[in-house]
Design a protein around this motif. Structure first.
Motif, PDB file in Angstrom:
ATOM      1  N   ALA A 230       0.828  -1.207   0.000  1.00 53.58           N
ATOM      2  CA  ALA A 230       0.000   0.000   0.000  1.00 53.58           C
ATOM      3  C   ALA A 230       0.863   1.257   0.000  1.00 53.58           C
ATOM      4  O   ALA A 230       0.547   2.236  -0.699  1.00 53.58           O
ATOM      5  CB  ALA A 230      -0.927  -0.010   1.222  1.00 53.58           C
ATOM      6  N   MET A 231       1.947   1.250   0.779  1.00 55.59           N
ATOM      7  CA  MET A 231       2.823   2.424   0.840  1.00 55.59           C
ATOM      8  C   MET A 231       3.385   2.782  -0.530  1.00 55.59           C
ATOM      9  O   MET A 231       3.609   3.946  -0.832  1.00 55.59           O
ATOM     10  CB  MET A 231       3.967   2.175   1.825  1.00 55.59           C
ATOM     11  N   ALA A 232       3.633   1.785  -1.365  1.00 54.01           N
ATOM     12  CA  ALA A 232       4.183   2.033  -2.706  1.00 54.01           C
ATOM     13  C   ALA A 232       3.125   2.532  -3.677  1.00 54.01           C
ATOM     14  O   ALA A 232       3.451   2.900  -4.813  1.00 54.01           O
ATOM     15  CB  ALA A 232       4.823   0.756  -3.250  1.00 54.01           C
ATOM     16  N   ARG A 233       1.852   2.557  -3.248  1.00 56.85           N
ATOM     17  CA  ARG A 233       0.755   2.935  -4.147  1.00 56.85           C
ATOM     18  C   ARG A 233      -0.120   4.038  -3.558  1.00 56.85           C
ATOM     19  O   ARG A 233      -1.296   4.138  -3.894  1.00 56.85           O
ATOM     20  CB  ARG A 233      -0.114   1.700  -4.439  1.00 56.85           C
ATOM     21  N   LEU A 234       0.448   4.862  -2.710  1.00 56.57           N
ATOM     22  CA  LEU A 234      -0.357   5.889  -2.053  1.00 56.57           C
ATOM     23  C   LEU A 234      -0.938   6.892  -3.033  1.00 56.57           C
ATOM     24  O   LEU A 234      -1.943   7.544  -2.738  1.00 56.57           O
ATOM     25  CB  LEU A 234       0.489   6.617  -0.996  1.00 56.57           C
ATOM     26  N   ASP A 235      -0.321   7.045  -4.194  1.00 55.36           N
ATOM     27  CA  ASP A 235      -0.813   8.019  -5.168  1.00 55.36           C
ATOM     28  C   ASP A 235      -2.027   7.502  -5.948  1.00 55.36           C
ATOM     29  O   ASP A 235      -2.597   8.221  -6.755  1.00 55.36           O
ATOM     30  CB  ASP A 235       0.296   8.407  -6.143  1.00 55.36           C
ATOM     31  N   ARG A 236      -2.419   6.251  -5.688  1.00 57.81           N
ATOM     32  CA  ARG A 236      -3.542   5.657  -6.408  1.00 57.81           C
ATOM     33  C   ARG A 236      -4.660   5.311  -5.426  1.00 57.81           C
ATOM     34  O   ARG A 236      -4.424   5.176  -4.233  1.00 57.81           O
ATOM     35  CB  ARG A 236      -3.102   4.372  -7.126  1.00 57.81           C
ATOM     36  N   PRO A 237      -5.873   5.110  -5.943  1.00 55.87           N
ATOM     37  CA  PRO A 237      -6.954   4.661  -5.055  1.00 55.87           C
ATOM     38  C   PRO A 237      -6.628   3.291  -4.464  1.00 55.87           C
ATOM     39  O   PRO A 237      -6.117   2.407  -5.156  1.00 55.87           O
ATOM     40  CB  PRO A 237      -8.169   4.590  -5.983  1.00 55.87           C
ATOM     41  N   ILE A 238      -6.894   3.117  -3.189  1.00 51.07           N
ATOM     42  CA  ILE A 238      -6.658   1.845  -2.502  1.00 51.07           C
ATOM     43  C   ILE A 238      -7.925   1.484  -1.760  1.00 51.07           C
ATOM     44  O   ILE A 238      -8.428   2.279  -0.959  1.00 51.07           O
ATOM     45  CB  ILE A 238      -5.481   1.944  -1.513  1.00 51.07           C
ATOM     46  N   THR A 239      -8.447   0.304  -2.015  1.00 55.84           N
ATOM     47  CA  THR A 239      -9.674  -0.140  -1.373  1.00 55.84           C
ATOM     48  C   THR A 239      -9.380  -1.285  -0.410  1.00 55.84           C
ATOM     49  O   THR A 239      -8.348  -1.955  -0.509  1.00 55.84           O
ATOM     50  CB  THR A 239     -10.690  -0.624  -2.411  1.00 55.84           C
ATOM     51  N   VAL A 240     -10.316  -1.502   0.501  1.00 58.79           N
ATOM     52  CA  VAL A 240     -10.188  -2.644   1.423  1.00 58.79           C
ATOM     53  C   VAL A 240     -10.169  -3.939   0.628  1.00 58.79           C
ATOM     54  O   VAL A 240      -9.411  -4.871   0.946  1.00 58.79           O
ATOM     55  CB  VAL A 240     -11.336  -2.641   2.447  1.00 58.79           C
ATOM     56  N   ALA A 241     -10.972  -4.015  -0.420  1.00 55.42           N
ATOM     57  CA  ALA A 241     -11.014  -5.231  -1.232  1.00 55.42           C
ATOM     58  C   ALA A 241      -9.645  -5.520  -1.854  1.00 55.42           C
ATOM     59  O   ALA A 241      -9.197  -6.675  -1.879  1.00 55.42           O
ATOM     60  CB  ALA A 241     -12.074  -5.086  -2.322  1.00 55.42           C
ATOM     61  N   ALA A 242      -8.983  -4.479  -2.362  1.00 55.13           N
ATOM     62  CA  ALA A 242      -7.658  -4.669  -2.963  1.00 55.13           C
ATOM     63  C   ALA A 242      -6.631  -5.097  -1.923  1.00 55.13           C
ATOM     64  O   ALA A 242      -5.783  -5.959  -2.175  1.00 55.13           O
ATOM     65  CB  ALA A 242      -7.214  -3.384  -3.654  1.00 55.13           C
ATOM     66  N   LEU A 243      -6.700  -4.483  -0.748  1.00 54.84           N
ATOM     67  CA  LEU A 243      -5.773  -4.857   0.324  1.00 54.84           C
ATOM     68  C   LEU A 243      -5.998  -6.294   0.753  1.00 54.84           C
ATOM     69  O   LEU A 243      -5.048  -7.059   0.952  1.00 54.84           O
ATOM     70  CB  LEU A 243      -5.971  -3.917   1.514  1.00 54.84           C
ATOM     71  N   ALA A 244      -7.261  -6.677   0.912  1.00 56.48           N
ATOM     72  CA  ALA A 244      -7.569  -8.045   1.318  1.00 56.48           C
ATOM     73  C   ALA A 244      -7.105  -9.046   0.259  1.00 56.48           C
ATOM     74  O   ALA A 244      -6.584 -10.121   0.588  1.00 56.48           O
ATOM     75  CB  ALA A 244      -9.065  -8.183   1.575  1.00 56.48           C
ATOM     76  N   ALA A 245      -7.296  -8.687  -1.015  1.00 55.63           N
ATOM     77  CA  ALA A 245      -6.860  -9.581  -2.090  1.00 55.63           C
ATOM     78  C   ALA A 245      -5.345  -9.761  -2.055  1.00 55.63           C
ATOM     79  O   ALA A 245      -4.833 -10.875  -2.240  1.00 55.63           O
ATOM     80  CB  ALA A 245      -7.317  -9.024  -3.441  1.00 55.63           C
TER      81      ALA A 245
END
Length: 327
Positions: A230-245
């Motif tokens: 997630a830290m490497a992608r802070l400039d993009r939208p991040i969702t709980v679903a993406a994190l869980a995946a």
């Protein structure tokens, strides 16, 4: 100390920030070593660190160790920050002269912090009355029983009450000391020291202590790789679903484990990470506020200002004016 608090003396010449580690009998070696490393002058930042005891000489430590301290309690009179490492037995009575010296230091404006069981010394000196505090989870109940006037938070890494700070077990002492550096000098110097010590540059004070629980799968840093992703992608939208995946967990399981490891929701954690990344860009670049907001995933300058003010109680411009170039 002779029962008299020495007044704070004004100085014309700038000097390093003096950190004094108060080593009491039974001190835990790791607790003593953490501030010695974080604030060591070799970091290149404006600190000097030394140790003192109730009196100069040998202080018996926890285990088969001992410390030789060059100064007694009189050294606290010139300290800017005083750190009290944990000591055993836990909660033994604090020598009266130690309590007096700590109160004198606090009265002249010194910052005082504790690591692990060192919170008992601050509590016995009366420095935590009416405040929030923490200590190692296995002593939190004892501290609460002895000092009901203190609000004990047993499941956090550290608590910052301004001029008085407390931390949990030994490793949380590292988080506390790096937090102090961030307060003094900004994010970049704290990150640089953390890299040199090969430790995580930032864990929030609210991140949970790792308490004994029945499921071993929920202990430790199981989701560290996902947080790094997630830290490497802070400039993009991040969702709980993406994190869980990414973590290969069902969303419900991911949310529960994330809260166990960090003490916050994923979105709260990401917001704080975005603000902290913005802090580093404000310190080290001349990028406009709007551009920084884009780079950290907060969209607009007004959005960055909103979250900056809410989390840090300053504007991005005020922060930049204070910390740019401080490292």
């Amino acid at each position: 100390m002779g029962g008299v608090c020495r007044p704070d003396r004004s100085r014309v010449v700038q000097r390093p920030h003096r950190v004094m580690v108060l080593v009491l009998d039974g001190a835990r070696p790791l607790d003593v070593g953490i501030p010695a490393e974080v604030f060591h002058p070799e970091t290149g930042f404006p600190y000097e660190v030394s140790a003192c005891g109730v009196s100069a000489g040998t202080v018996l430590s926890h285990g088969e160790f001992s410390f030789t301290v060059p100064q007694g309690l009189e050294a606290l009179a010139d300290a800017d920050t005083i750190i009290v490492p944990g000591y055993v037995p836990v909660g033994r009575p604090l020598p009266a002269e130690v309590g007096e010296a700590l109160r004198c230091a606090a009265s002249r404006g010194a910052r005082i912090a504790s690591i692990c069981y060192g919170a008992f010394a601050l509590a016995d000196a009366g420095l935590l009355d009416g405040l929030r505090a923490t200590t190692h989870w296995d002593a939190a109940e004892k501290l609460a029983e002895r000092h009901p006037q203190i609000t004990i938070e047993p499941n956090v890494l550290f608590v910052d009450e301004g001029s008085v700070l407390t931390s949990a077990g030994a490793a949380a002492g590292m988080d506390l000391c790096l937090h102090i550096v961030r307060r003094d000098l900004g994010v970049s110097p704290a990150n640089e020291i953390a890299r040199a010590l090969v430790t995580a540059p930032y864990r929030t004070g609210g991140q949970a202590q790792y308490l004994p629980i029945t499921s071993p799968a929920a202990q430790g840093e199981n989701l560290a790789a996902t947080r790094e992703w997630a830290m490497a992608r802070l400039d993009r939208p991040i969702t709980v679903a993406a994190l869980a995946a990414h973590a290969r967990l069902a969303p419900r399981t991911f949310l529960r484990r994330f809260a166990e490891e960090t003490g916050s929701t994923p979105m709260q954690w990401i917001l704080r990470a975005r603000v902290d990344t913005a802090r580093e860009l404000l310190e080290n670049t001349r990028l406009p506020i709007d551009r920084i907001a884009e780079q950290v995933g907060l969209g607009t300058g007004s959005n960055l200002r909103l979250h900056f003010r809410r989390l840090l109680d300053v504007s991005p411009s005020e922060y930049r004016a204070t910390f740019a170039g401080r490292g």
